[in-house]
Design a protein around this motif. Structure first.
Motif, mmCIF file in Angstrom:
data_model
loop_
_atom_site.group_PDB
_atom_site.id
_atom_site.type_symbol
_atom_site.label_atom_id
_atom_site.label_comp_id
_atom_site.label_asym_id
_atom_site.label_seq_id
_atom_site.Cartn_x
_atom_site.Cartn_y
_atom_site.Cartn_z
ATOM 1 N N SER A 9 0.841 -1.210 0.000
ATOM 2 C CA SER A 9 0.000 0.000 0.000
ATOM 3 C C SER A 9 0.870 1.252 0.000
ATOM 4 O O SER A 9 0.572 2.223 -0.688
ATOM 5 N N ASP A 10 1.946 1.215 0.797
ATOM 6 C CA ASP A 10 2.842 2.373 0.863
ATOM 7 C C ASP A 10 3.459 2.654 -0.505
ATOM 8 O O ASP A 10 3.538 3.802 -0.939
ATOM 9 N N LEU A 11 3.879 1.593 -1.160
ATOM 10 C CA LEU A 11 4.499 1.757 -2.477
ATOM 11 C C LEU A 11 3.494 2.367 -3.450
ATOM 12 O O LEU A 11 3.807 3.318 -4.174
ATOM 13 N N ILE A 12 2.259 1.848 -3.444
ATOM 14 C CA ILE A 12 1.223 2.384 -4.344
ATOM 15 C C ILE A 12 0.974 3.855 -4.014
ATOM 16 O O ILE A 12 0.891 4.702 -4.900
ATOM 17 N N ALA A 13 0.908 4.173 -2.725
ATOM 18 C CA ALA A 13 0.646 5.561 -2.317
ATOM 19 C C ALA A 13 1.768 6.491 -2.777
ATOM 20 O O ALA A 13 1.516 7.579 -3.296
ATOM 21 N N GLU A 14 3.016 6.047 -2.617
ATOM 22 C CA GLU A 14 4.143 6.888 -3.024
ATOM 23 C C GLU A 14 4.152 7.092 -4.540
ATOM 24 O O GLU A 14 4.388 8.198 -5.031
ATOM 25 N N LEU A 15 3.895 6.007 -5.283
ATOM 26 C CA LEU A 15 3.922 6.118 -6.745
ATOM 27 C C LEU A 15 2.805 7.015 -7.246
ATOM 28 O O LEU A 15 2.977 7.759 -8.209
ATOM 29 N N SER A 16 1.644 6.972 -6.561
ATOM 30 C CA SER A 16 0.522 7.760 -7.079
ATOM 31 C C SER A 16 0.686 9.251 -6.786
ATOM 32 O O SER A 16 -0.095 10.063 -7.264
ATOM 33 N N GLU A 23 -4.292 6.239 -9.386
ATOM 34 C CA GLU A 23 -4.241 5.068 -8.516
ATOM 35 C C GLU A 23 -4.074 3.765 -9.301
ATOM 36 O O GLU A 23 -3.294 2.904 -8.919
ATOM 37 N N LYS A 24 -4.790 3.654 -10.433
ATOM 38 C CA LYS A 24 -4.697 2.424 -11.233
ATOM 39 C C LYS A 24 -3.293 2.234 -11.802
ATOM 40 O O LYS A 24 -2.749 1.134 -11.766
ATOM 41 N N SER A 25 -2.718 3.308 -12.329
ATOM 42 C CA SER A 25 -1.363 3.206 -12.890
ATOM 43 C C SER A 25 -0.382 2.884 -11.784
ATOM 44 O O SER A 25 0.562 2.110 -11.989
ATOM 45 N N ALA A 26 -0.567 3.485 -10.623
ATOM 46 C CA ALA A 26 0.348 3.268 -9.510
ATOM 47 C C ALA A 26 0.307 1.785 -9.109
ATOM 48 O O ALA A 26 1.341 1.170 -8.846
ATOM 49 N N GLN A 27 -0.898 1.223 -9.126
ATOM 50 C CA GLN A 27 -1.081 -0.184 -8.775
ATOM 51 C C GLN A 27 -0.363 -1.076 -9.798
ATOM 52 O O GLN A 27 0.362 -1.994 -9.434
ATOM 53 N N ARG A 28 -0.535 -0.717 -11.079
ATOM 54 C CA ARG A 28 0.094 -1.493 -12.142
ATOM 55 C C ARG A 28 1.621 -1.400 -12.016
ATOM 56 O O ARG A 28 2.328 -2.409 -12.100
ATOM 57 N N LEU A 29 2.125 -0.194 -11.786
ATOM 58 C CA LEU A 29 3.571 -0.016 -11.627
ATOM 59 C C LEU A 29 4.080 -0.787 -10.412
ATOM 60 O O LEU A 29 5.109 -1.449 -10.474
ATOM 61 N N ALA A 30 3.332 -0.698 -9.307
ATOM 62 C CA ALA A 30 3.759 -1.363 -8.078
ATOM 63 C C ALA A 30 3.892 -2.861 -8.304
ATOM 64 O O ALA A 30 4.900 -3.470 -7.931
ATOM 65 N N PHE A 31 2.912 -3.469 -8.960
ATOM 66 C CA PHE A 31 2.997 -4.918 -9.167
ATOM 67 C C PHE A 31 4.104 -5.270 -10.149
ATOM 68 O O PHE A 31 4.748 -6.310 -10.012
ATOM 69 N N HIS A 32 4.356 -4.377 -11.101
ATOM 70 C CA HIS A 32 5.487 -4.617 -11.996
ATOM 71 C C HIS A 32 6.781 -4.611 -11.172
ATOM 72 O O HIS A 32 7.632 -5.480 -11.330
ATOM 73 N N ILE A 33 6.893 -3.628 -10.282
ATOM 74 C CA ILE A 33 8.105 -3.506 -9.461
ATOM 75 C C ILE A 33 8.265 -4.716 -8.543
ATOM 76 O O ILE A 33 9.364 -5.229 -8.363
#
Lengths: 198, 198
Positions: A9-16, A23-33
């Protein structure tokens, strides 16, 4: 986001928080990472911290760099008597990609914008005038062709006039490959005014 | 990119490795990061490394998490006898956002895809069957409505049949707010087949 564990969640929050990343892109990026090689994630993380911690303005042209003098200002092969004035480092990069300009730059780090309360003292103008006390042949004003860019160009040209240094402005007109039918009236008029003999 | 200093070029290069981020976006992101507060950049950098270094599969449902058991599997208020089977953690998050589902999940981490050479042994199916040896009332198959998702759903339903556990598939039909005129024939037929009495 209690359905993801805390660190995810922290990673998604930081990316967004990054621009253009919802939020959707951040989620996609987070799972890629999360699926990336650990070393690659460390490399990305280090690149972030190293660049941010060491970034400063070039003491000559005020572009963002990680050394006292940027690679262009410290290159003796460039023509240091020709200075192109741009709004930011990305504009400088855009001209560098043409691989044809051999002079140096001056990065204003902004443009005069009365609407946003940015005046001549808020951009690197004093520093430009200081450079002009040295041996300079030409100042090429390459601020954007927007209201702010034009205002800034006008302001700078008036400042430079008394010094007697040649001051030019990049041409405004129809972009290469552009179709007249789709080009706005102001650009068409500029192209007409700026016509050259063939 | 010799027109940017090394650390800035490195940052742009690392960012442009991320999915959906081309060179221009990477450049825009990099300059945003260079203008960010140092602490925020460190927070982003730490979030990346912490999430990646600690990520693992939940030993119960196989979602990505940073603890042995994910927040859902370790929640005693959830109905552990109802298992929704999804393809990946983001699908799980999508159902969690509805805030209505009270059971638990099983994340396959993929779907059967003969085209991509992904067979039943490449996804977390054995682990699902193992969970079904416990006390389970219902398995809800919520794989995507794609060719791979449907194939996987069919395969799982056949595996579960002999166990006698109730096995359901989420409904396929016209999305809420959808206009019949613009919906494909396959979906329209599915909606017709799946009609319910009102």
């Amino acid at each position: 986001m209690e359905y993801y564990s805390k660190q995810i969640s922290d990673l998604i929050a930081e990316l967004s928080k990054l621009p253009g990343i919802g939020e959707k892109s951040a989620q996609r990026l987070a799972f890629h990472i999360l699926h990336m090689n650990k070393d690659d994630v460390h490399a990305l993380s280090n690149a972030l911290v190293n660049a941010r911690d060491n970034v400063r303005y070039c003491k000559e042209c005020f572009t963002l760099t990680d050394t006292d003098l940027c690679p262009i200002c410290s290159n003796p092969k460039r023509n240091h008597k020709q200075i192109m004035v741009v709004e930011d480092s990305r504009d400088m990069a855009a001209y560098e990609k043409t691989q044809k300009y051999e002079g140096v730059y001056h990065v204003l780090q902004g443009a005069i914008s009365p609407m946003q309360g940015i005046g001549p003292n808020d951009i690197r103008l004093k520093e430009l005038m200081k450079r002009l006390e040295g041996d300079v042949d030409e100042v090429i004003i390459a601020t954007n062709s927007s209201l702010e860019g034009e205002t800034t160009a006008m302001y700078i040209s008036r400042l430079i006039k008394p010094t007697g240094i040649k001051c030019t402005r990049i041409a405004s007109g129809v972009p290469v490959g552009g179709d007249l039918e789709y080009i706005d009236e102001v650009t068409l008029l500029r192209a007409l005014e700026g016509r050259t003999q063939i």
